[in-house]
Design an enzyme around this catalytic site. Sequence first.
Site, mmCIF file in Angstrom:
data_model
loop_
_atom_site.group_PDB
_atom_site.id
_atom_site.type_symbol
_atom_site.label_atom_id
_atom_site.label_comp_id
_atom_site.label_asym_id
_atom_site.label_seq_id
_atom_site.Cartn_x
_atom_site.Cartn_y
_atom_site.Cartn_z
ATOM 1 N N SER A 19 0.831 -1.156 0.044
ATOM 2 C CA SER A 19 0.076 -0.159 -0.030
ATOM 3 C C SER A 19 0.780 1.211 -0.011
ATOM 4 O O SER A 19 2.030 1.065 0.033
ATOM 5 C CB SER A 19 -0.828 -0.027 1.243
ATOM 6 O OG SER A 19 -0.222 0.354 2.364
ATOM 7 N N TYR A 156 8.192 7.107 17.151
ATOM 8 C CA TYR A 156 8.220 6.882 15.554
ATOM 9 C C TYR A 156 9.486 8.086 15.248
ATOM 10 O O TYR A 156 10.299 7.704 14.490
ATOM 11 C CB TYR A 156 7.016 7.418 15.063
ATOM 12 C CG TYR A 156 6.795 7.491 13.385
ATOM 13 C CD1 TYR A 156 7.101 6.419 12.820
ATOM 14 C CD2 TYR A 156 7.030 8.799 13.021
ATOM 15 C CE1 TYR A 156 6.811 6.610 11.336
ATOM 16 C CE2 TYR A 156 6.907 9.054 11.583
ATOM 17 C CZ TYR A 156 6.888 8.062 10.768
ATOM 18 O OH TYR A 156 6.930 7.893 9.431
HETATM 19 N N1 LIG Z 1 2.371 8.686 5.039
HETATM 20 C C1 LIG Z 1 2.995 9.482 5.738
HETATM 21 O O1 LIG Z 1 2.533 10.659 6.070
HETATM 22 C C2 LIG Z 1 4.559 9.441 5.843
HETATM 23 C C3 LIG Z 1 5.336 10.434 6.119
HETATM 24 C C4 LIG Z 1 6.521 10.281 6.343
HETATM 25 C C5 LIG Z 1 7.053 8.850 6.203
HETATM 26 N N2 LIG Z 1 6.311 7.974 5.990
HETATM 27 C C6 LIG Z 1 7.144 6.533 5.884
HETATM 28 O O2 LIG Z 1 6.749 5.863 4.599
HETATM 29 C C7 LIG Z 1 6.705 4.549 4.699
HETATM 30 C C8 LIG Z 1 5.682 3.832 4.154
HETATM 31 O O3 LIG Z 1 4.342 4.228 4.933
HETATM 32 P P1 LIG Z 1 2.902 4.605 4.074
HETATM 33 O O4 LIG Z 1 2.792 6.044 4.474
HETATM 34 O O5 LIG Z 1 3.029 4.086 2.567
HETATM 35 O O6 LIG Z 1 2.145 3.671 4.872
HETATM 36 P P2 LIG Z 1 1.075 2.630 4.687
HETATM 37 O O7 LIG Z 1 0.084 2.686 3.609
HETATM 38 O O8 LIG Z 1 0.649 2.276 5.971
HETATM 39 O O9 LIG Z 1 2.109 1.531 4.128
HETATM 40 C C9 LIG Z 1 3.057 0.830 5.124
HETATM 41 C C10 LIG Z 1 3.408 -0.791 4.271
HETATM 42 O O10 LIG Z 1 4.310 -1.338 5.208
HETATM 43 C C11 LIG Z 1 3.943 -2.677 5.356
HETATM 44 N N3 LIG Z 1 4.026 -3.104 6.613
HETATM 45 C C12 LIG Z 1 3.539 -2.945 7.894
HETATM 46 N N4 LIG Z 1 4.217 -3.502 8.931
HETATM 47 C C13 LIG Z 1 4.741 -4.583 8.113
HETATM 48 C C14 LIG Z 1 5.505 -5.736 8.648
HETATM 49 N N5 LIG Z 1 5.485 -5.976 9.863
HETATM 50 N N6 LIG Z 1 6.096 -6.393 7.934
HETATM 51 C C15 LIG Z 1 6.147 -6.095 6.587
HETATM 52 N N7 LIG Z 1 5.658 -5.167 5.918
HETATM 53 C C16 LIG Z 1 4.893 -4.325 6.818
HETATM 54 C C17 LIG Z 1 2.349 -2.546 5.147
HETATM 55 O O11 LIG Z 1 1.903 -3.708 4.351
HETATM 56 P P3 LIG Z 1 1.146 -5.149 5.387
HETATM 57 O O12 LIG Z 1 0.339 -4.159 6.261
HETATM 58 O O13 LIG Z 1 0.539 -5.971 4.186
HETATM 59 O O14 LIG Z 1 2.386 -5.636 6.106
HETATM 60 C C18 LIG Z 1 2.379 -1.422 3.975
HETATM 61 O O15 LIG Z 1 2.537 -2.020 2.672
HETATM 62 C C19 LIG Z 1 7.141 4.225 6.263
HETATM 63 O O16 LIG Z 1 8.227 3.996 6.534
HETATM 64 C C20 LIG Z 1 6.380 5.743 6.985
HETATM 65 O O17 LIG Z 1 6.989 5.890 8.119
HETATM 66 C C21 LIG Z 1 5.118 8.027 5.928
#
Ligand SMILES: NC(=O)c1ccc[n+]([C@@H]2O[C@H](COP(=O)([O-])OP(=O)(O)OC[C@H]3O[C@@H](n4cnc5c(N)ncnc54)[C@H](OP(=O)(O)O)[C@@H]3O)[C@@H](O)[C@H]2O)c1
Length: 267
Positions: A19, A156
């Site tokens: 995702s 975090y």
């Molecule tokens: N969105 C924001 O505002 C934001 C801002 C700054 C940084 N980030 C960073 O961006 C990155 C991606 O996050 P996102 O925003 O795209 O959020 P997201 O849509 O929640 O995606 C998170 C991904 O990590 C996977 N994941 C979670 N737990 C896992 C586990 N135990 N093992 C393997 N995979 C796991 C999830 O897949 P499954 O649930 O299928 O395992 C999902 O594919 C993260 O490192 C986050 O900290 C996000």
Amino acid sequence: MSKGFALGQCHAVITGASSGLGAEFARQLAPLADSLVLVARRADALEAVKRELSASCAKIFCCVADLATDEGRKEVVAFLEENGVLPNLLINNAGLGDYGSFASSSTEKTRTQLELNITALTMLTHALLPKLGRPAGILNVSSLASTLPMPDLAVYAASKSYVTSFSEALAVELAPQNITVSCVCPGPTPTNFGKTAKREDGTDTNREGQSLLRIPPSQVVARALTALQQGDACVFPGLGVSIASRLFRLMPRGLMRWLQRRRQGQA
Ligand SMILES: NC(=O)c1ccc[n+]([C@@H]2O[C@H](COP(=O)([O-])OP(=O)(O)OC[C@H]3O[C@@H](n4cnc5c(N)ncnc54)[C@H](OP(=O)(O)O)[C@@H]3O)[C@@H](O)[C@H]2O)c1
């Protein structure tokens, strides 16, 4: 400084590809890559991303693994060997947040955050380094949160400080080995992140003002991939995020804490 990593015909491993930003990395790399290994826990969501990209030339593999565990991380390494994939690009994207006070946080969620945001990123990089083809790229997903201490998102923000620091160190250490390391620090981005970070009891802090910094996942990912290609060690996608990061990094820490106490209604 690294010369940068060319994405054409790459063999990429993308964690958290089911995702949000991870799925978007897969979308933008699929027309360029020879193969993509999509890693996450949810097999159905990974298969949906694979189906969406079926028209691309890249060979796409789904690797179901829980990266918050040693076993899951070993499964990824074994999967690459079993399928004869020799990666030259690792995107450490999987990550998790937790909105609310540290004192009231669940032990399990705190441990999972540390395992996923820090240990998985570090140990997967360590395990795959000797197996990466050359030239190679490593792209770590950090956060704007890495530039400041964040009450009610304390673990975090601290975990992402680690990611930025670790990435910048590796960018220097690995450049002579023809490995480009970049780190992307997004601001608030519309993905499933907020839904996962929110607690079941609904406790949260005031996050108003964040919409000024928000940009779509497609722009975050495009900027991150450009940084990797150009050999930029650290990038803050979006004008607002870029300005905020400079402000946060230059601000005296006493002033920073005072502003945060005010935000929490303490000053
Ligand atoms: N969105 C924001 O505002 C934001 C801002 C700054 C940084 N980030 C960073 O961006 C990155 C991606 O996050 P996102 O925003 O795209 O959020 P997201 O849509 O929640 O995606 C998170 C991904 O990590 C996977 N994941 C979670 N737990 C896992 C586990 N135990 N093992 C393997 N995979 C796991 C999830 O897949 P499954 O649930 O299928 O395992 C999902 O594919 C993260 O490192 C986050 O900290 C996000």
